[in-house]
Design a protein around this motif. Sequence first.
Motif, PDB file in Angstrom:
ATOM      1  N   GLY A  18     -15.442   7.811   0.995  1.00  9.63           N
ATOM      2  CA  GLY A  18     -14.320   7.844   1.929  1.00  9.63           C
ATOM      3  C   GLY A  18     -14.649   7.164   3.242  1.00  9.63           C
ATOM      4  O   GLY A  18     -13.834   6.420   3.797  1.00  9.63           O
ATOM      5  N   ALA A  19     -15.853   7.403   3.742  1.00 12.69           N
ATOM      6  CA  ALA A  19     -16.277   6.775   4.996  1.00 12.69           C
ATOM      7  C   ALA A  19     -16.390   5.262   4.827  1.00 12.69           C
ATOM      8  O   ALA A  19     -16.001   4.500   5.730  1.00 12.69           O
ATOM      9  N   ALA A  20     -16.876   4.812   3.672  1.00 13.15           N
ATOM     10  CA  ALA A  20     -16.991   3.376   3.413  1.00 13.15           C
ATOM     11  C   ALA A  20     -15.610   2.726   3.350  1.00 13.15           C
ATOM     12  O   ALA A  20     -15.406   1.631   3.879  1.00 13.15           O
ATOM     13  N   ILE A  21     -14.663   3.407   2.722  1.00 12.44           N
ATOM     14  CA  ILE A  21     -13.299   2.882   2.651  1.00 12.44           C
ATOM     15  C   ILE A  21     -12.693   2.818   4.050  1.00 12.44           C
ATOM     16  O   ILE A  21     -12.079   1.816   4.427  1.00 12.44           O
ATOM     17  N   ARG A  22     -12.896   3.855   4.835  1.00 10.18           N
ATOM     18  CA  ARG A  22     -12.364   3.861   6.204  1.00 10.18           C
ATOM     19  C   ARG A  22     -12.978   2.723   7.033  1.00 10.18           C
ATOM     20  O   ARG A  22     -12.266   2.027   7.769  1.00 10.18           O
ATOM     21  N   GLY A  29      -8.522  -4.267  10.013  1.00  8.77           N
ATOM     22  CA  GLY A  29      -7.391  -3.993  10.884  1.00  8.77           C
ATOM     23  C   GLY A  29      -6.173  -3.400  10.197  1.00  8.77           C
ATOM     24  O   GLY A  29      -5.055  -3.574  10.677  1.00  8.77           O
ATOM     25  N   LEU A  30      -6.382  -2.700   9.087  1.00 11.11           N
ATOM     26  CA  LEU A  30      -5.265  -2.060   8.391  1.00 11.11           C
ATOM     27  C   LEU A  30      -5.141  -0.606   8.802  1.00 11.11           C
ATOM     28  O   LEU A  30      -6.153   0.070   8.998  1.00 11.11           O
ATOM     29  N   SER A  31      -3.915  -0.144   8.893  1.00 16.83           N
ATOM     30  CA  SER A  31      -3.689   1.284   9.067  1.00 16.83           C
ATOM     31  C   SER A  31      -3.873   1.954   7.717  1.00 16.83           C
ATOM     32  O   SER A  31      -3.843   1.300   6.671  1.00 16.83           O
ATOM     33  N   GLN A  32      -4.038   3.244   7.740  1.00 16.90           N
ATOM     34  CA  GLN A  32      -4.149   4.001   6.501  1.00 16.90           C
ATOM     35  C   GLN A  32      -2.882   3.818   5.661  1.00 16.90           C
ATOM     36  O   GLN A  32      -2.954   3.645   4.436  1.00 16.90           O
ATOM     37  N   TYR A  45      -2.538  10.789  -0.048  1.00 16.58           N
ATOM     38  CA  TYR A  45      -3.639  10.724  -1.018  1.00 16.58           C
ATOM     39  C   TYR A  45      -4.752   9.843  -0.460  1.00 16.58           C
ATOM     40  O   TYR A  45      -5.940  10.187  -0.564  1.00 16.58           O
ATOM     41  N   MET A  46      -4.371   8.721   0.150  1.00 17.24           N
ATOM     42  CA  MET A  46      -5.366   7.826   0.749  1.00 17.24           C
ATOM     43  C   MET A  46      -6.139   8.551   1.849  1.00 17.24           C
ATOM     44  O   MET A  46      -7.354   8.432   1.944  1.00 17.24           O
ATOM     45  N   GLY A  47      -5.430   9.327   2.662  1.00 14.42           N
ATOM     46  CA  GLY A  47      -6.107  10.105   3.701  1.00 14.42           C
ATOM     47  C   GLY A  47      -7.090  11.090   3.107  1.00 14.42           C
ATOM     48  O   GLY A  47      -8.195  11.278   3.615  1.00 14.42           O
ATOM     49  N   ALA A  67      -6.905  -4.204  -2.359  1.00 15.32           N
ATOM     50  CA  ALA A  67      -6.100  -4.215  -1.134  1.00 15.32           C
ATOM     51  C   ALA A  67      -6.950  -4.570   0.083  1.00 15.32           C
ATOM     52  O   ALA A  67      -6.453  -5.143   1.052  1.00 15.32           O
ATOM     53  N   LEU A  68      -8.234  -4.242   0.023  1.00 15.65           N
ATOM     54  CA  LEU A  68      -9.157  -4.559   1.118  1.00 15.65           C
ATOM     55  C   LEU A  68      -9.793  -5.939   0.954  1.00 15.65           C
ATOM     56  O   LEU A  68     -10.619  -6.346   1.774  1.00 15.65           O
ATOM     57  N   LYS A  69      -9.437  -6.623  -0.139  1.00 18.46           N
ATOM     58  CA  LYS A  69      -9.980  -7.948  -0.453  1.00 18.46           C
ATOM     59  C   LYS A  69     -11.507  -7.915  -0.558  1.00 18.46           C
ATOM     60  O   LYS A  69     -12.207  -8.782  -0.014  1.00 18.46           O
ATOM     61  N   THR A  70     -11.985  -6.908  -1.251  1.00 16.36           N
ATOM     62  CA  THR A  70     -13.407  -6.766  -1.518  1.00 16.36           C
ATOM     63  C   THR A  70     -13.550  -6.295  -2.960  1.00 16.36           C
ATOM     64  O   THR A  70     -12.569  -6.193  -3.686  1.00 16.36           O
TER      65      THR A  70
END
Length: 81
Positions: A18-22, A29-32, A45-47, A67-70
């Motif tokens: 979760g911390a890595a995703i955040r 620069g994306l909001s949750q 769910y993402m939160g 979605a994070l392009k990774t």
Amino acid sequence: MAKPSPTYAGDPVLMALGAAIRRARTGVGLSQEALAVDADLDRSYMGGIERGEHNPTVMNVVKIAGALKTSPSSLLGSAGL
């Protein structure tokens, strides 16, 4: 709204993921909410994933990474997994 995982909520592995995703999300620069929309997942769910409350499926990790392009492996590596 999905309930936290009764077995794994707060597990160090889920907390690290979760911390890595955040970190990745804020780094681009994306909001949750924007990440959730881009990954076709519910914002709450993402939160929960970012807080280590939910045990996401492999497919959801793939969707989040896309979605994070990774890559999923990059997210897992960033989490130390």
